[in-house]
Scaffold this motif. Structure first.
Motif, PDB file in Angstrom:
ATOM      1  N   ALA A  42       0.615 -43.474 104.246  1.00 11.01           N
ATOM      2  CA  ALA A  42       1.219 -43.538 102.915  1.00 11.01           C
ATOM      3  C   ALA A  42       0.202 -43.078 101.877  1.00 11.01           C
ATOM      4  N   THR A 102       2.487 -47.294  96.769  1.00  8.79           N
ATOM      5  CA  THR A 102       1.558 -47.959  97.692  1.00  8.79           C
ATOM      6  C   THR A 102       0.173 -48.042  97.057  1.00  8.79           C
ATOM      7  N   HIS A 125       6.252 -46.844 110.558  1.00  8.58           N
ATOM      8  CA  HIS A 125       7.577 -46.655 109.977  1.00  8.58           C
ATOM      9  C   HIS A 125       8.601 -46.559 111.094  1.00  8.58           C
ATOM     10  N   LYS A 145       9.904 -42.710 110.921  1.00  8.75           N
ATOM     11  CA  LYS A 145       8.909 -41.623 110.923  1.00  8.75           C
ATOM     12  C   LYS A 145       7.720 -41.901 111.842  1.00  8.75           C
ATOM     13  N   GLU A 186       7.271 -47.328  87.831  1.00  8.85           N
ATOM     14  CA  GLU A 186       8.533 -46.712  87.384  1.00  8.85           C
ATOM     15  C   GLU A 186       9.296 -47.645  86.433  1.00  8.85           C
ATOM     16  N   PRO A 214       6.159 -36.538  93.857  1.00 10.20           N
ATOM     17  CA  PRO A 214       7.530 -36.665  94.361  1.00 10.20           C
ATOM     18  C   PRO A 214       7.714 -37.952  95.162  1.00 10.20           C
ATOM     19  N   GLY A 270       3.227 -41.655  97.914  1.00  6.03           N
ATOM     20  CA  GLY A 270       2.226 -42.726  98.024  1.00  6.03           C
ATOM     21  C   GLY A 270       1.839 -43.381  96.713  1.00  6.03           C
ATOM     22  N   LYS A 271       2.564 -43.096  95.632  1.00  7.14           N
ATOM     23  CA  LYS A 271       2.219 -43.649  94.316  1.00  7.14           C
ATOM     24  C   LYS A 271       2.322 -45.173  94.309  1.00  7.14           C
TER      25      LYS A 271
HETATM   26  P1  ATP Z   1       8.999 -43.415  95.543  1.00  4.16           P
HETATM   27  O1  ATP Z   1       8.812 -42.676  94.267  1.00  4.16           O
HETATM   28  O2  ATP Z   1      10.178 -42.943  96.333  1.00  4.16           O
HETATM   29  O3  ATP Z   1       8.924 -44.917  95.398  1.00  4.16           O
HETATM   30  P2  ATP Z   1       6.216 -43.323  96.357  1.00  4.16           P
HETATM   31  O4  ATP Z   1       5.477 -42.098  95.986  1.00  4.16           O
HETATM   32  O5  ATP Z   1       5.996 -44.522  95.522  1.00  4.16           O
HETATM   33  O6  ATP Z   1       7.751 -42.996  96.496  1.00  4.16           O
HETATM   34  P3  ATP Z   1       5.469 -44.994  98.584  1.00  4.16           P
HETATM   35  O7  ATP Z   1       6.539 -46.004  98.297  1.00  4.16           O
HETATM   36  O8  ATP Z   1       4.081 -45.350  98.270  1.00  4.16           O
HETATM   37  O9  ATP Z   1       5.825 -43.615  97.877  1.00  4.16           O
HETATM   38  O10 ATP Z   1       5.599 -44.591 100.127  1.00  4.16           O
HETATM   39  C1  ATP Z   1       4.747 -43.647 100.750  1.00  4.16           C
HETATM   40  C2  ATP Z   1       5.139 -43.501 102.211  1.00  4.16           C
HETATM   41  O11 ATP Z   1       4.892 -44.720 102.917  1.00  4.16           O
HETATM   42  C3  ATP Z   1       6.597 -43.171 102.450  1.00  4.16           C
HETATM   43  O12 ATP Z   1       6.668 -42.269 103.521  1.00  4.16           O
HETATM   44  C4  ATP Z   1       7.214 -44.498 102.806  1.00  4.16           C
HETATM   45  O13 ATP Z   1       8.333 -44.308 103.663  1.00  4.16           O
HETATM   46  C5  ATP Z   1       6.079 -45.201 103.524  1.00  4.16           C
HETATM   47  N1  ATP Z   1       6.115 -46.659 103.329  1.00  4.16           N
HETATM   48  C6  ATP Z   1       5.906 -47.311 102.158  1.00  4.16           C
HETATM   49  N2  ATP Z   1       5.971 -48.656 102.333  1.00  4.16           N
HETATM   50  C7  ATP Z   1       6.213 -48.855 103.648  1.00  4.16           C
HETATM   51  C8  ATP Z   1       6.392 -50.020 104.483  1.00  4.16           C
HETATM   52  N3  ATP Z   1       6.306 -51.250 103.968  1.00  4.16           N
HETATM   53  N4  ATP Z   1       6.634 -49.827 105.806  1.00  4.16           N
HETATM   54  C9  ATP Z   1       6.706 -48.599 106.329  1.00  4.16           C
HETATM   55  N5  ATP Z   1       6.538 -47.461 105.615  1.00  4.16           N
HETATM   56  C10 ATP Z   1       6.297 -47.572 104.295  1.00  4.16           C
END
Ligand code: ATP
Length: 352
Positions: A24, A50, A16, A19, A165, A43, A47-48
């Motif tokens: 993830a 991903t 990232h 970060k 979502e 929240p 990671g949902k």
């Molecule tokens: P949201 O509800 O905000 O979509 P989420 O639970 O679906 O969140 P993810 O989108 O799976 O979360 O992301 C999980 C973590 O991985 C986060 O810290 C995000 O910044 C990071 N992340 C996701 N995709 C990438 C990417 N392509 N490159 C770098 N970091 C990523």
């Protein structure tokens, strides 16, 4: 025929830009039974998406395996997995009619025209859009666009359906309507489904089971009732529904002490043991007039029609209380109250 999905110790790291290296998804294992709807809830950033994208094949795991219908698909291309995907932003083709949007995948597969007309007609009927064939996406409401997206996902009879979502662009009333429609359709065609949301009420309404995620891991998985009444951690207790978490010490086999007051509760623990008690707001009743036993002072009253929310100063903490019906008009801010705990609803957390 519907099939199951299995995730075995699946992990995904990203580099990232802000970060640095982030996990993830970390060691996620999960089973979705045939025909079940399982929601990934948590929240933002837990990671949902991903996890869902790895099931779809849009992301490849760094470790672990993904099985659909018993077949290892970890390294199989998305279009070879038999998956229907519904996105948050619908992702409709703006220049194509409703019919052509739904027919698109079938045309790519080279199906003949008669089969296409029949299949599209059937699914438009299924999502309540019969007669909308010639409309363009911009002529549809958000809810209708989402139903086209749903029709498009199910038209080629996928083995599993994935939702990311899907309702977050809709207003509150439409969200309620659409989630009922999605659930009804999912049940009717009996399709194995994974659904992502950060909205706990939506998750509770729509799911057979819910997997709560935090920082890349599944922290608890179960039915909405399991998670509500038997959360393992404070994180889950606070994420599913509203709650009070009271730190308590065991006084005897039938008494615990919290916030300097004693409560009759047979905890099954040894005198002197400390524990965290989950007490849901509806497990508490208030009576005007402080007295012996647990008591407090009302700080805030919010009348919401079918129920009234109270904030009650209780020792050094603030209790959230919900009462329904004709709650006493005497329960105004600054009233001293006696607190009746329904200890049958107390739940002791396994971990703090
Ligand atoms: P949201 O509800 O905000 O979509 P989420 O639970 O679906 O969140 P993810 O989108 O799976 O979360 O992301 C999980 C973590 O991985 C986060 O810290 C995000 O910044 C990071 N992340 C996701 N995709 C990438 C990417 N392509 N490159 C770098 N970091 C990523």
């Amino acid at each position: 025929m519907s099939v199951g999905i299995r995730l075995e110790h699946v992990s995904k790291r990203f580099d990232h830009s802000v970060k640095g290296e982030v996990y993830a998804v970390r060691e996620v294992s999960l089973s979705v039974e045939d025909g079940q709807l399982v929601t990934l809830l948590g929240p933002s950033g837990c990671g949902k998406s991903t996890t869902l994208r790895m099931i779809a094949g849009f992301e490849e795991p760094d470790a672990g395996a993904i099985l659909i219908d018993g077949r290892d698909v970890t390294h199989v291309l998305p279009n070879r997995r038999g998956i229907g995907f519904v996105f948050q932003n619908y992702a409709l083709f703006p220049h194509l009619s409703v019919f052509e949007n739904v027919a698109y995948g079938l045309r790519v597969q080279g199906r003949d025209e008669r089969a296409i007309v029949q299949a599209v007609g059937t699914v438009l009927d299924l999502v309540g859009l019969a007669g909308y064939e010639r409309q363009q996406p911009h002529q549809l409401s958000g809810g209708e666009q989402q139903r086209v997206a749903l029709a498009r996902a199910v038209v080629f009879e996928p083995k599993v359906l994935l939702f990311d979502e899907p309702l977050s662009n809709l207003d509150a009333k439409l969200r309620l309507e659409m989630r009922e429609q999605i659930r009804a359709l999912q049940k009717r065609i009996g399709i194995t489904t994974v659904y992502v949301t950060h909205d706990q009420e939506e998750a509770m309404a729509i799911s057979d089971r819910i997997a709560v995620m935090d920082r890349g891991s599944v922290v608890q998985e179960g039915s909405a009732r399991d998670l509500y009444y038997r959360p393992r951690t404070e994180f889950v207790a606070r994420f599913i529904g509203r709650t009070n978490v009271l730190k308590a010490r065991v006084l005897s086999s039938s008494q615990v002490e919290t916030e300097g007051m004693s409560i009759a509760f047979a905890s099954g623990r040894q005198p002197g043991d400390m524990m965290s008690l989950v007490v849901r707001p509806e497990m508490i009743a208030l009576r005007a007039g402080g007295g012996p036993g647990p008591n407090g002072r009302i700080v805030q009253v919010t009348f919401l029609g079918e129920k009234t929310d109270y904030q009650v100063a209780f020792g050094g903490t603030m209790l959230q209380v919900v009462m329904s019906g004709l709650a006493s008009a005497a329960l105004q801010p600054d009233t001293a109250v006696t607190i009746d705990f329904n200890v049958d609803g107390f739940h002791i957390l396994e971990q703090d």
